[in-house]
Design a protein around this motif. Structure first.
Motif, short mmCIF file in Angstrom:
data_model
loop_
_atom_site.label_atom_id
_atom_site.label_comp_id
_atom_site.label_asym_id
_atom_site.label_seq_id
_atom_site.Cartn_x
_atom_site.Cartn_y
_atom_site.Cartn_z
N UNK A 85 0.81 -1.40 0.02
CA UNK A 85 -0.05 0.03 -0.06
C UNK A 85 0.82 1.16 -0.02
N UNK A 86 1.02 1.78 -1.06
CA UNK A 86 1.64 2.90 -1.34
C UNK A 86 1.00 4.50 -0.97
N UNK A 87 1.85 5.16 0.10
CA UNK A 87 1.22 6.24 0.51
C UNK A 87 1.37 7.53 -0.58
N UNK A 88 2.52 7.28 -1.34
CA UNK A 88 2.53 8.45 -2.52
C UNK A 88 1.40 8.54 -3.40
N UNK A 89 0.92 7.48 -3.46
CA UNK A 89 -0.47 7.54 -4.54
C UNK A 89 -1.43 8.57 -3.92
N UNK A 90 -1.63 8.54 -2.93
CA UNK A 90 -2.52 9.60 -2.24
C UNK A 90 -1.89 10.92 -2.15
N UNK A 91 -0.51 10.82 -1.75
CA UNK A 91 0.01 12.38 -1.56
C UNK A 91 0.11 12.97 -2.69
N UNK A 92 0.33 12.49 -4.16
CA UNK A 92 0.72 13.04 -5.34
C UNK A 92 -0.70 13.24 -6.13
N UNK A 93 -1.75 12.97 -5.66
CA UNK A 93 -3.06 13.07 -6.24
C UNK A 93 -4.07 13.87 -5.28
N UNK A 94 -5.08 14.31 -5.85
CA UNK A 94 -6.04 15.13 -5.44
C UNK A 94 -7.46 14.89 -5.92
N UNK A 95 -8.83 15.41 -5.33
CA UNK A 95 -9.81 15.48 -5.69
C UNK A 95 -10.34 13.78 -6.06
N UNK A 96 -11.12 14.00 -7.16
CA UNK A 96 -11.43 12.68 -7.84
C UNK A 96 -10.67 11.73 -7.86
N UNK A 97 -9.45 12.07 -8.29
CA UNK A 97 -8.52 10.74 -8.43
C UNK A 97 -8.11 10.23 -7.14
N UNK A 98 -7.86 11.14 -6.21
CA UNK A 98 -7.25 10.62 -4.96
C UNK A 98 -8.56 9.69 -4.38
N UNK A 99 -9.80 10.15 -4.57
CA UNK A 99 -10.97 9.28 -3.90
C UNK A 99 -10.95 8.25 -4.66
N UNK A 100 -10.68 7.94 -5.94
CA UNK A 100 -10.84 6.74 -6.70
C UNK A 100 -9.53 5.98 -6.13
N UNK A 101 -8.30 6.48 -6.19
CA UNK A 101 -7.11 5.71 -5.66
C UNK A 101 -7.50 5.23 -4.01
N UNK A 102 -7.98 5.78 -3.40
CA UNK A 102 -8.42 5.43 -1.99
C UNK A 102 -9.30 4.40 -1.75
N UNK A 103 -10.33 4.44 -2.79
CA UNK A 103 -11.50 3.54 -3.03
C UNK A 103 -10.68 2.13 -3.27
N UNK A 104 -9.94 2.09 -4.17
CA UNK A 104 -9.55 0.87 -4.72
C UNK A 104 -8.52 0.24 -3.70
N UNK A 105 -7.52 1.09 -2.84
CA UNK A 105 -7.00 0.60 -1.69
C UNK A 105 -7.76 0.02 -0.66
N UNK A 106 -8.85 0.43 -0.45
CA UNK A 106 -9.63 0.02 0.78
C UNK A 106 -10.32 -1.22 0.23
N UNK A 107 -10.48 -1.48 -0.93
CA UNK A 107 -10.96 -2.76 -1.56
C UNK A 107 -9.97 -3.89 -1.41
N UNK A 108 -8.77 -3.47 -1.58
CA UNK A 108 -7.48 -4.39 -1.55
C UNK A 108 -7.25 -4.62 0.00
N UNK A 109 -7.45 -3.76 0.90
CA UNK A 109 -7.32 -3.63 2.23
C UNK A 109 -8.46 -4.96 2.78
N UNK A 110 -9.57 -4.87 2.20
CA UNK A 110 -10.87 -5.64 2.57
C UNK A 110 -10.32 -7.00 2.42
N UNK A 111 -9.77 -7.32 1.01
CA UNK A 111 -9.25 -8.38 0.61
C UNK A 111 -8.16 -9.25 1.61
#
Lengths: 114, 217
Positions: free
Chosen positions: B123-149
């Motif tokens: 889980x790379x924090x940089x993906x959130x750090x260097x994004x914002x708005x819709x893109x950040x929310x999309x990345x975070x959503x994918x990460x939470x899906x991975x975390x669930x699995x």
């Protein structure tokens, strides 16, 4: 008249001590503005208000670049993540590092040796 | 407990990276590169070592490259550029870490395979750090899906900064908070920033290791 809350109805607080790493000196207003903006982006207006986030201005140390903020215990992880998401203030690259989470200012200072 | 950040992707000077890592409270960092630096140095008490990052679009190359380079590096990571590459990475026990990119996903089959083959999901924090708005929310959503699995199938994982420079690094406590926000198992969060992978690999590359549970005395 000062309005009071019953002691049993008061919220518990957590005090977060942080250090700001940067190459150049940063003003308190810039630091708190950037942190608040990041928290607004991450937690939203509703999240910030329900987390009761508040910076403690008179505990900001410009020399060591350490500061304090308070929030509710349930919001500590969100606040830490939002602080970690701040990467730039003005033209300076910065890092917020959380040093300690404590229940009182006294215990936080004691454990940090401040 | 020792804290290790396994995925520093920076080309910056190792001295600058290690100075910042030491300030933030890390005990060791792994600098990943495509060529891979094998030098294993101690900088002011900080354990700095090189790792290999496999970046390819072809799934067949992942296994071939990992098997070829395994003995040269302490950490072998794969940048998951597509679902096929992700699948090939979790099927290869020689791979240590899979770093799924922002636009790729993992499914429950991959999460199970990751546990069986001991491949950590990154889980790379940089993906959130260097994004914002819709893109950040999309990345975070994918990460939470991975975390669930990862949580459901008890797959190994690492929480990492994925830093491109020393200013992208974050302290271990922030990485753990990030893991809790993602929804990872709170009792296992510490594993994500621990020295688990490097201890295992140093033992594996030590010469006395033959197979899991079989060692030469």
């Amino acid at each position: 008249m000062k309005l009071k809350r019953m002691p049993s109805m008061r919220d518990k607080k957590r005090y977060i001590t942080f250090r700001l790493h940067s190459k150049n000196p940063i003003l308190y207003s810039e630091m708190s503005g950037a942190a608040m903006k990041s928290m607004l982006n991450w937690m939203g207006e509703e999240g910030i208000s329900s987390a009761r986030v508040r910076f403690i201005r008179n505990l900001w140390n410009a020399r060591s670049r350490t500061g304090w903020l308070t929030c509710l215990p349930a919001a500590v992880d969100d606040v830490k993540t939002a602080l970690a998401l701040v990467h730039q203030i003005g033209d300076d690259r910065v890092i917020f590092q959380v040093l300690r989470v404590s229940g009182t200012i006294k215990s936080g200072k004691g454990k940090l040796g401040l | 407990m020792k804290y290790y950040d396994y995925c520093i992707l920076s080309d910056s000077d190792a001295a600058e990276l290690s100075a910042m890592a030491a300030k933030l409270g890390w005990n060791g960092i792994c600098i990943l590169s495509r060529s891979g630096k094998t030098d294993n140095v101690k900088v002011g008490g900080l354990d700095v070592f090189g790792g290999l990052l496999i970046e390819t679009d072809k799934a067949a190359e992942v296994r071939k490259e990992a098997m070829r380079q395994r003995k040269k590096f302490h950490v072998v990571a794969v940048s998951g550029s597509s679902e096929d590459v992700n699948r090939a990475a979790v099927e290869t026990p020689e791979v240590d870490i899979l770093l799924p990119q922002a636009h790729t996903k993992i499914d429950y089959v991959m999460a199970k395979l990751a546990r069986e083959n001991g491949v950590s999901i990154g889980f790379e924090f940089r993906l959130l750090l260097h994004s914002s708005g819709r893109e950040r929310s999309r990345i975070f959503s994918a990460m939470t899906e991975h975390a669930k699995l990862v949580r459901k199938f008890r797959s190994p994982f690492v929480i990492t900064s994925g830093a491109l420079s020393e200013w992208d690094m974050r302290a271990p406590s922030e990485m753990q908070a990030f893991g809790r926000v993602l929804g990872l198992d709170p009792l296992r969060i510490i594993e994500g920033v621990s020295d688990r992978i490097i201890l295992h690999n140093r033992k594996r590359l030590g010469g006395k290791y033959i197979a899991p549970g079989v060692e030469v005395e």
